[in-house]
Design a protein around this motif. Structure first.
Motif, PDB file in Angstrom:
ATOM      1  N   ILE A 243      37.637 -25.444  24.730  1.00  0.00           N
ATOM      2  CA  ILE A 243      37.883 -25.820  26.118  1.00  0.00           C
ATOM      3  C   ILE A 243      36.733 -25.284  26.954  1.00  0.00           C
ATOM      4  CG2 ILE A 243      39.445 -25.606  28.097  1.00  0.00           C
ATOM      5  CD1 ILE A 243      40.595 -27.179  25.734  1.00  0.00           C
ATOM      6  N   GLU A 244      36.170 -26.126  27.800  1.00  0.00           N
ATOM      7  CA  GLU A 244      35.065 -25.712  28.660  1.00  0.00           C
ATOM      8  C   GLU A 244      35.535 -25.608  30.102  1.00  0.00           C
ATOM      9  OE1 GLU A 244      31.594 -28.134  28.184  1.00  0.00           O
ATOM     10  OE2 GLU A 244      31.558 -27.833  26.022  1.00  0.00           O
TER      11      GLU A 244
ATOM     12  N   LEU B 186      32.196 -21.327  30.748  1.00  0.00           N
ATOM     13  CA  LEU B 186      32.926 -20.636  29.691  1.00  0.00           C
ATOM     14  C   LEU B 186      33.329 -21.632  28.623  1.00  0.00           C
ATOM     15  CD1 LEU B 186      35.361 -18.533  31.921  1.00  0.00           C
ATOM     16  CD2 LEU B 186      33.149 -17.854  31.010  1.00  0.00           C
ATOM     17  N   LYS B 187      33.114 -21.272  27.379  1.00  0.00           N
ATOM     18  CA  LYS B 187      33.557 -22.091  26.250  1.00  0.00           C
ATOM     19  C   LYS B 187      34.599 -21.272  25.497  1.00  0.00           C
ATOM     20  CE  LYS B 187      29.388 -24.764  25.940  1.00  0.00           C
ATOM     21  NZ  LYS B 187      28.383 -25.377  25.089  1.00  0.00           N
ATOM     22  N   VAL B 188      35.852 -21.706  25.586  1.00  0.00           N
ATOM     23  CA  VAL B 188      36.970 -20.956  25.028  1.00  0.00           C
ATOM     24  C   VAL B 188      37.391 -21.586  23.703  1.00  0.00           C
ATOM     25  CG1 VAL B 188      39.307 -20.123  25.452  1.00  0.00           C
ATOM     26  CG2 VAL B 188      37.736 -20.430  27.369  1.00  0.00           C
ATOM     27  N   PRO B 189      37.194 -20.881  22.573  1.00  0.00           N
ATOM     28  CA  PRO B 189      37.656 -21.417  21.281  1.00  0.00           C
ATOM     29  C   PRO B 189      39.182 -21.355  21.202  1.00  0.00           C
ATOM     30  CG  PRO B 189      36.699 -19.236  21.004  1.00  0.00           C
ATOM     31  CD  PRO B 189      36.523 -19.609  22.450  1.00  0.00           C
TER      32      PRO B 189
ATOM     33  N   ARG C 207      36.767 -29.708  30.319  1.00  0.00           N
ATOM     34  CA  ARG C 207      37.046 -30.664  29.242  1.00  0.00           C
ATOM     35  C   ARG C 207      37.465 -29.971  27.955  1.00  0.00           C
ATOM     36  NH1 ARG C 207      31.357 -32.824  26.939  1.00  0.00           N
ATOM     37  NH2 ARG C 207      30.319 -30.827  26.713  1.00  0.00           N
ATOM     38  N   ALA C 208      37.994 -30.776  27.032  1.00  0.00           N
ATOM     39  CA  ALA C 208      38.324 -30.347  25.673  1.00  0.00           C
ATOM     40  C   ALA C 208      37.368 -31.055  24.726  1.00  0.00           C
ATOM     41  CB  ALA C 208      39.764 -30.708  25.333  1.00  0.00           C
ATOM     42  N   VAL C 209      36.838 -30.294  23.768  1.00  0.00           N
ATOM     43  CA  VAL C 209      35.851 -30.842  22.837  1.00  0.00           C
ATOM     44  C   VAL C 209      36.276 -30.517  21.407  1.00  0.00           C
ATOM     45  CG1 VAL C 209      33.421 -30.790  22.165  1.00  0.00           C
ATOM     46  CG2 VAL C 209      34.039 -30.439  24.542  1.00  0.00           C
TER      47      VAL C 209
ATOM     48  N   GLY D 162      44.266 -20.481  23.545  1.00  0.00           N
ATOM     49  CA  GLY D 162      43.003 -19.802  23.775  1.00  0.00           C
ATOM     50  C   GLY D 162      43.098 -18.942  25.019  1.00  0.00           C
ATOM     51  N   TYR D 163      42.178 -18.003  25.158  1.00  0.00           N
ATOM     52  CA  TYR D 163      42.116 -17.195  26.371  1.00  0.00           C
ATOM     53  C   TYR D 163      40.699 -16.701  26.577  1.00  0.00           C
ATOM     54  CZ  TYR D 163      41.398 -12.405  24.791  1.00  0.00           C
ATOM     55  OH  TYR D 163      40.841 -11.256  24.307  1.00  0.00           O
ATOM     56  N   SER D 164      40.432 -16.369  27.834  1.00  0.00           N
ATOM     57  CA  SER D 164      39.130 -15.809  28.179  1.00  0.00           C
ATOM     58  C   SER D 164      39.285 -14.920  29.395  1.00  0.00           C
ATOM     59  CB  SER D 164      38.129 -16.920  28.481  1.00  0.00           C
ATOM     60  OG  SER D 164      36.884 -16.367  28.858  1.00  0.00           O
ATOM     61  N   THR D 165      38.608 -13.783  29.367  1.00  0.00           N
ATOM     62  CA  THR D 165      38.520 -12.950  30.556  1.00  0.00           C
ATOM     63  C   THR D 165      37.528 -13.611  31.499  1.00  0.00           C
ATOM     64  OG1 THR D 165      38.967 -10.975  29.249  1.00  0.00           O
ATOM     65  CG2 THR D 165      37.951 -10.652  31.399  1.00  0.00           C
ATOM     66  N   LEU D 166      37.839 -13.634  32.778  1.00  0.00           N
ATOM     67  CA  LEU D 166      36.933 -14.248  33.748  1.00  0.00           C
ATOM     68  C   LEU D 166      35.681 -13.399  33.890  1.00  0.00           C
ATOM     69  CD1 LEU D 166      39.566 -15.320  36.392  1.00  0.00           C
ATOM     70  CD2 LEU D 166      38.394 -16.757  34.735  1.00  0.00           C
ATOM     71  N   PRO D 167      34.540 -14.016  34.176  1.00  0.00           N
ATOM     72  CA  PRO D 167      33.289 -13.254  34.302  1.00  0.00           C
ATOM     73  C   PRO D 167      33.370 -12.210  35.411  1.00  0.00           C
ATOM     74  CG  PRO D 167      32.858 -15.605  34.211  1.00  0.00           C
ATOM     75  CD  PRO D 167      34.332 -15.449  34.341  1.00  0.00           C
TER      76      PRO D 167
END
Length: 178
Positions: A159-160, A109-112, A12-14, A96-101
């Motif tokens: 983004i979650e 994951l909560k991506v700002p 979702r988007a928050v 936004g971006y995030s490295t995967l665990p």
């Protein structure tokens, strides 16, 4: 070869302040040691209108299977949050971006997200009356912190993602995880 399975949802988007219909385009990127065996490295969610709590639920499935020769260039996800207004126009609301665990198991994951800010008065007036936003001409800057610090940006929502990481045969290649 060592294998990495990613199973989950772009949930979702928050806290995006816009009341337009939101959707997310995503891309998985990995280094040269990584090969995607199955799944799609890019995609797009359906669109949804924020509820009273400023939340859009997508529950978009993710299913990827990588093989690798080494852990350098561990996969990451790049996100482009777009909106669709009542006139059918679409523009980017956030990046936004995030490295995967790297640890096996279930992760949330909560991506700002952020967007380049309008710096001149004419840009601010144009955005107010015409709509839209500044967009990046090169999306490589999203995940490179050194160049991004030179930008004036505005914080957007979050983004979650829910992901389940499954590692296979990593210990045979000398990679230990706990």
């Amino acid at each position: 070869m060592a294998e990495l399975h990613i199973l989950g949802q772009l949930q979702r988007a928050v806290d995006f302040s816009e009341n337009y219909s939101l959707f997310c385009r995503y891309t998985f990127q990995a280094g040269p040691n990584w090969t995607l065996l199955s799944g799609s490295s890019e995609g797009q969610t359906s669109s949804g209108v924020p509820n009273t709590e400023k939340c859009v639920v997508w529950a978009h499935p993710l299913d990827l299977h990588f093989v690798t020769k080494g852990i350098q260039g561990w996969p990451k996800i790049l996100l482009h949050i777009n909106c669709l207004d009542s006139l059918g126009r679409s523009w980017v609301l956030g990046y936004g971006y995030s490295t995967l665990p790297t640890a096996p198991g279930f992760h949330t994951l909560k991506v700002p997200c952020w967007i380049p800010a309008a710096t001149s008065i004419s840009d601010k007036i144009r955005q107010y009356f015409i709509g839209g936003s500044h967009q990046l001409s090169k999306t490589d800057i999203i995940s490179l912190g050194n160049d991004r610090c030179k930008l004036n940006t505005l914080s957007k929502g979050i983004i979650e993602l829910n992901v389940c990481v499954v590692l296979r045969n990593f210990t045979q290649f000398g990679v230990e995880y706990k």
